[in-house]
Design an enzyme around this catalytic site. Sequence first.
Site: not given
Ligand code: AP5
Length: 213
Positions: A15, A170
């Site tokens: 994402k 997660r």
């Molecule tokens: P990346 O693009 O960073 O992936 P992402 O989908 O953004 O993953 P996140 O870990 O950020 O998602 P998340 O939902 O767990 O975390 P968030 O910050 O929202 O890519 C990941 C890796 O893969 C990178 O190394 C990249 O280079 C690689 N990659 C990407 N595309 C690729 C491809 N096509 N092929 C190969 N490699 C690839 O949330 C964190 C925490 O915040 C949650 O756990 C929760 O505690 C809290 N939180 C956030 N939002 C809420 C909410 N709405 N409500 C309640 N709690 C919340």
Amino acid sequence: MRPNLILLGAPGSGKGTQANRLVSEFGYKHLSTGDLLRAEIAKESDLGQRVKGVLDRGDLVDDNMVLELLKVNCDLENASHIFDGFPRNNEQARMLDEVVLGDSTALAIYFELDLGVLKDRLVNRRTCKDCGVIYNLLFNAPKTEGVCDSCGGTNLEHRKDDNEETVSNRLQVFKDQVEPILAHYEAKGTLRRVDASQKPGEVFTEVEAVLGN
Ligand code: AP5
Ligand code: MG
């Protein structure tokens, strides 16, 4: 204006990677609730102190806390937005429709892939703290170790929740919540799916097709 986008997908599904490209190519405003929460933790605000343990465990923060944070960072009159990481459950989907979007249109894009590949993606992620470029030590490492290709910064962060134990939780939280969210957007006719198991450039081509480019 382009339609607002709601990026749905498991932790590590890409994402943030795709959002960064949508920002640079089409001028979207990127709102990642995870990034907003981490910024609160970094500045040790009241909210940051209350949510730190929740993020460290990989659980979800209280819906209303996240909604408030989202609302103060939204400027839908002046830019098309990417909602990344919100909604995380059905209640948040309802809040996004009724409290945030109102009459504004939005497409939901689901980054679909086999969850088995995500642990490697997440534990090897590094993010430039200066410019936000996202790397992966296995698939997309910076050319010089520890140095951002894009801005030359040397703060490549390993997220605290990108350890094996928290990643497992997660992924479980995601599995428990995703189906009703997909059903919500399916019922509205605004759900689009992309194959997120492909290389980042190929995923982006599918995202562009969703946008009609
Ligand atoms: P990346 O693009 O960073 O992936 P992402 O989908 O953004 O993953 P996140 O870990 O950020 O998602 P998340 O939902 O767990 O975390 P968030 O910050 O929202 O890519 C990941 C890796 O893969 C990178 O190394 C990249 O280079 C690689 N990659 C990407 N595309 C690729 C491809 N096509 N092929 C190969 N490699 C690839 O949330 C964190 C925490 O915040 C949650 O756990 C929760 O505690 C809290 N939180 C956030 N939002 C809420 C909410 N709405 N409500 C309640 N709690 C919340
Ligand atoms: Mg992200």
